[in-house]
Design a protein around this motif. Structure first.
Motif, mmCIF file in Angstrom:
data_model
loop_
_atom_site.group_PDB
_atom_site.id
_atom_site.type_symbol
_atom_site.label_atom_id
_atom_site.label_comp_id
_atom_site.label_asym_id
_atom_site.label_seq_id
_atom_site.Cartn_x
_atom_site.Cartn_y
_atom_site.Cartn_z
ATOM 1 N N GLU A 214 0.807 -1.216 0.000
ATOM 2 C CA GLU A 214 0.000 0.000 0.000
ATOM 3 C C GLU A 214 0.850 1.280 0.000
ATOM 4 N N LEU A 215 2.179 1.146 0.240
ATOM 5 C CA LEU A 215 3.069 2.313 0.253
ATOM 6 C C LEU A 215 4.062 2.291 -0.908
ATOM 7 N N ASN A 216 3.815 1.468 -1.916
ATOM 8 C CA ASN A 216 4.726 1.357 -3.062
ATOM 9 C C ASN A 216 4.884 2.648 -3.850
ATOM 10 N N SER A 217 3.912 3.544 -3.807
ATOM 11 C CA SER A 217 3.998 4.778 -4.586
ATOM 12 C C SER A 217 4.906 5.833 -3.947
ATOM 13 N N PHE A 218 5.358 5.593 -2.713
ATOM 14 C CA PHE A 218 6.201 6.562 -2.016
ATOM 15 C C PHE A 218 7.673 6.354 -2.376
ATOM 16 N N LYS A 219 8.415 7.458 -2.381
ATOM 17 C CA LYS A 219 9.864 7.402 -2.536
ATOM 18 C C LYS A 219 10.461 7.331 -1.141
ATOM 19 N N TRP A 220 11.532 6.555 -0.988
ATOM 20 C CA TRP A 220 12.110 6.294 0.318
ATOM 21 C C TRP A 220 13.534 6.806 0.392
ATOM 22 N N ALA A 221 13.832 7.537 1.441
ATOM 23 C CA ALA A 221 15.196 8.004 1.729
ATOM 24 C C ALA A 221 15.785 7.085 2.792
ATOM 25 N N ARG A 222 17.098 7.041 2.869
ATOM 26 C CA ARG A 222 17.777 6.197 3.855
ATOM 27 C C ARG A 222 18.508 7.052 4.876
ATOM 28 N N GLN A 223 18.530 6.565 6.118
ATOM 29 C CA GLN A 223 19.332 7.188 7.160
ATOM 30 C C GLN A 223 19.929 6.083 8.016
ATOM 31 N N LYS A 224 21.080 6.349 8.580
ATOM 32 C CA LYS A 224 21.746 5.374 9.454
ATOM 33 C C LYS A 224 21.368 5.645 10.893
ATOM 34 N N SER A 225 21.219 4.580 11.663
ATOM 35 C CA SER A 225 20.912 4.667 13.079
ATOM 36 C C SER A 225 21.714 3.606 13.817
ATOM 37 N N LYS A 226 22.362 3.987 14.915
ATOM 38 C CA LYS A 226 23.095 3.008 15.716
ATOM 39 C C LYS A 226 22.141 1.979 16.305
ATOM 40 N N LEU A 227 20.914 2.384 16.578
ATOM 41 C CA LEU A 227 19.944 1.493 17.200
ATOM 42 C C LEU A 227 19.156 0.658 16.196
ATOM 43 N N ALA A 228 18.976 1.173 14.990
ATOM 44 C CA ALA A 228 18.094 0.495 14.037
ATOM 45 C C ALA A 228 18.765 0.147 12.717
ATOM 46 N N GLY A 229 20.067 0.324 12.608
ATOM 47 C CA GLY A 229 20.725 0.046 11.334
ATOM 48 C C GLY A 229 20.348 1.097 10.314
ATOM 49 N N THR A 230 19.990 0.658 9.131
ATOM 50 C CA THR A 230 19.538 1.589 8.090
ATOM 51 C C THR A 230 18.022 1.691 8.166
ATOM 52 N N ILE A 231 17.552 2.914 8.287
ATOM 53 C CA ILE A 231 16.109 3.168 8.306
ATOM 54 C C ILE A 231 15.755 3.814 6.973
ATOM 55 N N ARG A 232 14.704 3.312 6.357
ATOM 56 C CA ARG A 232 14.178 3.968 5.166
ATOM 57 C C ARG A 232 12.939 4.743 5.583
ATOM 58 N N GLY A 233 12.817 5.963 5.109
ATOM 59 C CA GLY A 233 11.693 6.776 5.516
ATOM 60 C C GLY A 233 11.047 7.509 4.358
ATOM 61 N N SER A 234 9.781 7.847 4.561
ATOM 62 C CA SER A 234 9.021 8.641 3.614
ATOM 63 C C SER A 234 7.943 9.382 4.404
ATOM 64 N N TYR A 235 7.298 10.340 3.771
ATOM 65 C CA TYR A 235 6.260 11.096 4.470
ATOM 66 C C TYR A 235 5.342 11.785 3.474
ATOM 67 N N PHE A 236 4.249 12.308 4.002
ATOM 68 C CA PHE A 236 3.417 13.228 3.238
ATOM 69 C C PHE A 236 2.876 14.285 4.186
ATOM 70 N N VAL A 237 2.600 15.463 3.631
ATOM 71 C CA VAL A 237 2.068 16.574 4.400
ATOM 72 C C VAL A 237 0.553 16.415 4.503
ATOM 73 N N ILE A 238 0.029 16.617 5.699
ATOM 74 C CA ILE A 238 -1.416 16.579 5.921
ATOM 75 C C ILE A 238 -1.984 17.927 5.504
ATOM 76 N N LYS A 239 -2.946 17.917 4.594
ATOM 77 C CA LYS A 239 -3.508 19.158 4.088
ATOM 78 C C LYS A 239 -4.842 19.518 4.731
ATOM 79 N N GLY A 240 -5.594 18.528 5.159
ATOM 80 C CA GLY A 240 -6.914 18.778 5.740
ATOM 81 C C GLY A 240 -6.856 18.998 7.229
ATOM 82 N N GLU A 241 -8.004 19.256 7.797
ATOM 83 C CA GLU A 241 -8.147 19.423 9.251
ATOM 84 C C GLU A 241 -8.617 18.094 9.847
ATOM 85 N N HIS A 242 -7.884 17.629 10.839
ATOM 86 C CA HIS A 242 -8.200 16.356 11.492
ATOM 87 C C HIS A 242 -7.981 16.463 12.993
#
Length: 156
Positions: A125-153
């Protein structure tokens, strides 16, 4: 308050049913360290079943903003109010970590972030997102992505 997450002695408690329990525990510990260092906030989690209204709020944001439904069951949830920002973290059985940053004041930052630990493929369900990588001593390599919330919730 829930179960305080120790980022020195990383534990899989609460995440045992995940095939990526070790990596997910590292990801969770990484979040705990961030909140302690940045905000002097103790990061704690509770079983997702105990916070069904919070999980429903996150699910509503995903559905209304992007038509997303996370297929994996949620295992643990962290709810924090830091500097006028609701920070919600949901850790899923698949190994996915999700966070919602929702500034309550008008015009503040609002976003949904996704994090994947080492060894985990992106959920379909998240295949359409682009993923960046970051290193973490606790988690190894973390891949991350996000989107901005535009509506009110607002959370009730």
């Amino acid at each position: 308050m829930g179960h305080e997450i120790d980022f020195v002695n990383v534990s899989t408690a609460g995440l045992e049913t995940s095939p990526h329990a070790e990596a997910l525990a590292g990801l969770r510990a990484n979040e705990a360290r961030y909140f302690k260092n940045k905000y002097d906030h103790v990061f704690a989690t509770v079983p997702a079943a105990e916070t069904s209204e919070v999980v429903a709020w996150v699910e509503r944001i995903l559905a209304e903003e992007r038509g997303l439904v996370i297929a994996s069951p949620p295992l643990e949830v962290s709810v924090a109010d830091v500097d006028g920002i609701d920070w919600i973290h949901v850790f899923y059985e698949s190994g996915l970590g999700l966070n919602v940053l929702y500034t309550r004041a008008d015009g503040g930052k609002r976003a949904v972030g996704f994090k994947l630990p080492d060894g985990m493929d992106a959920p379909e369900e998240l295949n359409s997102f682009k993923w960046a990588r970051q290193k973490s001593k606790l988690a190894g390599t973390i891949r991350g992505s996000y989107f901005v919330i535009k509506g009110e919730h607002p959370r009730s």
